[in-house]
Write a protein that holds these residues in place. Sequence first.
Motif, PDB file in Angstrom:
ATOM      1  N   ALA A 121       0.750  -0.836   0.160  1.00  0.00           N
ATOM      2  CA  ALA A 121       0.104   0.500  -0.219  1.00  0.00           C
ATOM      3  C   ALA A 121       0.959   1.362   0.536  1.00  0.00           C
ATOM      4  O   ALA A 121       0.496   2.217  -0.363  1.00  0.00           O
ATOM      5  CB  ALA A 121      -0.712  -0.144   0.899  1.00  0.00           C
ATOM      6  N   THR A 122       1.629   1.145   0.953  1.00  0.00           N
ATOM      7  CA  THR A 122       3.048   2.264   0.929  1.00  0.00           C
ATOM      8  C   THR A 122       3.413   2.669  -0.725  1.00  0.00           C
ATOM      9  O   THR A 122       3.774   3.862  -1.008  1.00  0.00           O
ATOM     10  CB  THR A 122       3.743   2.500   1.860  1.00  0.00           C
ATOM     11  N   LYS A 123       3.880   1.418  -1.255  1.00  0.00           N
ATOM     12  CA  LYS A 123       4.439   1.790  -2.243  1.00  0.00           C
ATOM     13  C   LYS A 123       3.720   2.111  -3.576  1.00  0.00           C
ATOM     14  O   LYS A 123       5.082   3.166  -4.477  1.00  0.00           O
ATOM     15  CB  LYS A 123       5.776  -0.095  -2.736  1.00  0.00           C
ATOM     16  N   LEU A 124       2.382   1.473  -3.946  1.00  0.00           N
ATOM     17  CA  LEU A 124       1.829   2.056  -4.759  1.00  0.00           C
ATOM     18  C   LEU A 124       1.239   3.553  -4.720  1.00  0.00           C
ATOM     19  O   LEU A 124       1.037   4.001  -5.005  1.00  0.00           O
ATOM     20  CB  LEU A 124       0.600   0.942  -4.503  1.00  0.00           C
ATOM     21  N   SER A 125       1.137   3.760  -2.877  1.00  0.00           N
ATOM     22  CA  SER A 125       0.824   5.233  -2.489  1.00  0.00           C
ATOM     23  C   SER A 125       1.760   6.114  -2.816  1.00  0.00           C
ATOM     24  O   SER A 125       1.589   6.905  -4.331  1.00  0.00           O
ATOM     25  CB  SER A 125       0.727   5.259  -1.166  1.00  0.00           C
ATOM     26  N   ALA A 126       2.929   5.710  -3.276  1.00  0.00           N
ATOM     27  CA  ALA A 126       4.145   7.065  -3.703  1.00  0.00           C
ATOM     28  C   ALA A 126       3.987   6.899  -5.189  1.00  0.00           C
ATOM     29  O   ALA A 126       4.106   8.089  -6.052  1.00  0.00           O
ATOM     30  CB  ALA A 126       5.343   6.425  -3.601  1.00  0.00           C
ATOM     31  N   LYS A 127       3.980   5.394  -6.258  1.00  0.00           N
ATOM     32  CA  LYS A 127       4.195   5.473  -7.699  1.00  0.00           C
ATOM     33  C   LYS A 127       2.471   6.087  -7.997  1.00  0.00           C
ATOM     34  O   LYS A 127       2.948   6.747  -8.523  1.00  0.00           O
ATOM     35  CB  LYS A 127       3.901   4.288  -8.177  1.00  0.00           C
ATOM     36  N   LEU A 128       1.325   5.912  -7.228  1.00  0.00           N
ATOM     37  CA  LEU A 128       0.328   6.707  -7.531  1.00  0.00           C
ATOM     38  C   LEU A 128       0.610   8.308  -7.525  1.00  0.00           C
ATOM     39  O   LEU A 128      -0.024   9.297  -8.561  1.00  0.00           O
ATOM     40  CB  LEU A 128      -0.979   6.102  -7.299  1.00  0.00           C
ATOM     41  N   ARG A 129       1.178   8.585  -6.560  1.00  0.00           N
ATOM     42  CA  ARG A 129       1.832   9.947  -6.487  1.00  0.00           C
ATOM     43  C   ARG A 129       2.316  10.462  -7.699  1.00  0.00           C
ATOM     44  O   ARG A 129       2.358  11.253  -7.370  1.00  0.00           O
ATOM     45  CB  ARG A 129       1.880  10.154  -4.885  1.00  0.00           C
ATOM     46  N   GLU A 130       2.856  10.238  -7.648  1.00  0.00           N
ATOM     47  CA  GLU A 130       4.377  10.499  -8.419  1.00  0.00           C
ATOM     48  C   GLU A 130       3.426  10.693 -10.161  1.00  0.00           C
ATOM     49  O   GLU A 130       3.594  11.142 -10.931  1.00  0.00           O
ATOM     50  CB  GLU A 130       5.580   9.244  -9.133  1.00  0.00           C
ATOM     51  N   SER A 131       2.297   9.644 -10.695  1.00  0.00           N
ATOM     52  CA  SER A 131       1.575   9.199 -11.434  1.00  0.00           C
ATOM     53  C   SER A 131       0.610  10.720 -11.210  1.00  0.00           C
ATOM     54  O   SER A 131      -0.363  11.148 -12.502  1.00  0.00           O
ATOM     55  CB  SER A 131       0.698   8.632 -12.329  1.00  0.00           C
ATOM     56  N   GLY A 132       0.524  11.940 -10.547  1.00  0.00           N
ATOM     57  CA  GLY A 132      -0.457  12.785 -10.608  1.00  0.00           C
ATOM     58  C   GLY A 132      -1.820  12.834  -9.135  1.00  0.00           C
ATOM     59  O   GLY A 132      -2.360  13.319  -9.050  1.00  0.00           O
ATOM     60  N   TYR A 133      -2.282  11.695  -8.641  1.00  0.00           N
ATOM     61  CA  TYR A 133      -3.467  11.424  -8.164  1.00  0.00           C
ATOM     62  C   TYR A 133      -2.973  11.482  -6.557  1.00  0.00           C
ATOM     63  O   TYR A 133      -2.367  11.855  -5.822  1.00  0.00           O
ATOM     64  CB  TYR A 133      -3.442   9.933  -8.077  1.00  0.00           C
ATOM     65  N   THR A 134      -3.733  11.875  -5.637  1.00  0.00           N
ATOM     66  CA  THR A 134      -4.365  12.092  -4.385  1.00  0.00           C
ATOM     67  C   THR A 134      -3.951  10.674  -3.898  1.00  0.00           C
ATOM     68  O   THR A 134      -5.839  10.468  -3.600  1.00  0.00           O
ATOM     69  CB  THR A 134      -5.221  13.343  -4.319  1.00  0.00           C
ATOM     70  N   VAL A 135      -3.643  10.025  -2.601  1.00  0.00           N
ATOM     71  CA  VAL A 135      -3.625   9.170  -1.839  1.00  0.00           C
ATOM     72  C   VAL A 135      -4.183   9.548  -0.746  1.00  0.00           C
ATOM     73  O   VAL A 135      -3.342   9.885  -0.382  1.00  0.00           O
ATOM     74  CB  VAL A 135      -2.865   8.170  -2.362  1.00  0.00           C
ATOM     75  N   MET A 136      -5.471   9.194  -0.294  1.00  0.00           N
ATOM     76  CA  MET A 136      -6.080   9.977   0.919  1.00  0.00           C
ATOM     77  C   MET A 136      -5.554   9.025   2.140  1.00  0.00           C
ATOM     78  O   MET A 136      -5.511   9.371   3.334  1.00  0.00           O
ATOM     79  CB  MET A 136      -7.799  10.125   0.595  1.00  0.00           C
ATOM     80  N   TYR A 137      -5.864   7.580   2.062  1.00  0.00           N
ATOM     81  CA  TYR A 137      -5.835   6.520   3.118  1.00  0.00           C
ATOM     82  C   TYR A 137      -4.939   5.135   2.569  1.00  0.00           C
ATOM     83  O   TYR A 137      -5.254   4.877   1.304  1.00  0.00           O
ATOM     84  CB  TYR A 137      -7.193   6.726   2.759  1.00  0.00           C
ATOM     85  N   ILE A 138      -4.507   4.972   3.342  1.00  0.00           N
ATOM     86  CA  ILE A 138      -3.795   2.971   2.654  1.00  0.00           C
ATOM     87  C   ILE A 138      -4.066   2.408   4.489  1.00  0.00           C
ATOM     88  O   ILE A 138      -4.024   2.894   5.548  1.00  0.00           O
ATOM     89  CB  ILE A 138      -2.191   3.417   2.565  1.00  0.00           C
ATOM     90  N   GLN A 139      -4.195   1.668   3.997  1.00  0.00           N
ATOM     91  CA  GLN A 139      -3.990   0.769   4.884  1.00  0.00           C
ATOM     92  C   GLN A 139      -3.976  -1.354   5.141  1.00  0.00           C
ATOM     93  O   GLN A 139      -4.815  -1.428   3.956  1.00  0.00           O
ATOM     94  CB  GLN A 139      -5.405   0.256   6.111  1.00  0.00           C
ATOM     95  N   ASP A 140      -3.533  -2.138   5.819  1.00  0.00           N
ATOM     96  CA  ASP A 140      -3.275  -2.933   5.592  1.00  0.00           C
ATOM     97  C   ASP A 140      -4.459  -3.950   5.450  1.00  0.00           C
ATOM     98  O   ASP A 140      -5.542  -3.134   6.429  1.00  0.00           O
ATOM     99  CB  ASP A 140      -2.718  -3.717   6.623  1.00  0.00           C
ATOM    100  N   ASN A 141      -5.155  -4.633   4.861  1.00  0.00           N
ATOM    101  CA  ASN A 141      -6.423  -5.542   4.767  1.00  0.00           C
ATOM    102  C   ASN A 141      -6.927  -6.610   5.957  1.00  0.00           C
ATOM    103  O   ASN A 141      -5.192  -7.311   5.463  1.00  0.00           O
ATOM    104  CB  ASN A 141      -6.927  -6.267   2.580  1.00  0.00           C
ATOM    105  N   LYS A 142      -7.527  -7.186   6.195  1.00  0.00           N
ATOM    106  CA  LYS A 142      -7.173  -8.509   6.856  1.00  0.00           C
ATOM    107  C   LYS A 142      -7.143  -9.912   6.382  1.00  0.00           C
ATOM    108  O   LYS A 142      -6.005 -11.008   6.712  1.00  0.00           O
ATOM    109  CB  LYS A 142      -8.311  -8.575   7.395  1.00  0.00           C
ATOM    110  N   THR A 143      -7.778  -9.758   5.183  1.00  0.00           N
ATOM    111  CA  THR A 143      -7.734 -11.263   4.329  1.00  0.00           C
ATOM    112  C   THR A 143      -6.399 -10.909   3.525  1.00  0.00           C
ATOM    113  O   THR A 143      -6.325  -9.977   2.333  1.00  0.00           O
ATOM    114  CB  THR A 143      -8.400 -11.719   3.575  1.00  0.00           C
ATOM    115  N   TYR A 144      -5.310 -12.146   2.596  1.00  0.00           N
ATOM    116  CA  TYR A 144      -4.985 -11.830   1.495  1.00  0.00           C
ATOM    117  C   TYR A 144      -5.729 -11.717  -0.421  1.00  0.00           C
ATOM    118  O   TYR A 144      -7.211 -12.737  -0.176  1.00  0.00           O
ATOM    119  CB  TYR A 144      -3.736 -12.453   1.692  1.00  0.00           C
TER     120      TYR A 144
END
Length: 156
Positions: A76-99
């Motif tokens: 989630a952290t790494k995707l957040s950085a990638k998407l922010r670099e592309s110009g998106y606004t990432v508001m929220y990241i969290q772990d999910n309980k299931t894979y």
Amino acid sequence: NFIRNVSKSKQNIAMLPGEFGSEDGASYWVADQKETRKIVKRLFFSEEISDKQTLVNRKNVKISIYNGSQEEKLLATKLSAKLRESGYTVMYIQDNKTYIKTSKIYAQKANFETALRVKKDLNNKGEIIVGNFGPPDSDVTILAGDDLAKIVSQQR
């Protein structure tokens, strides 16, 4: 009974934007009429969306990300950085309980073309679902699985 006869691939679920209201001790949801009209238009009267996702302005797209990957604990952290670099606004990241193996990209507010733009920016990984998951103020919520873990590991 009608919905039972409609295949799941043709079903769309959208939470109407709005706010809570109350009167005489009863609580209810008050839909925002302007935003509801947009959703109804999108769901029932939309044009072909073949290239509409290219018109999406990334800086106006609010994204939430849940890490559902067993392979990458910081996905989630790494995707957040990638998407922010592309110009998106990432508001929220969290772990999910299931894979999960295959990511799910939720088109909040029935905004399929926005979810399609995000999917394209994620190397066309994931499955788009028109429905709600995560914070209601997000435009797109990504439940990131192992397929997206491979993308961030290739970028190292």
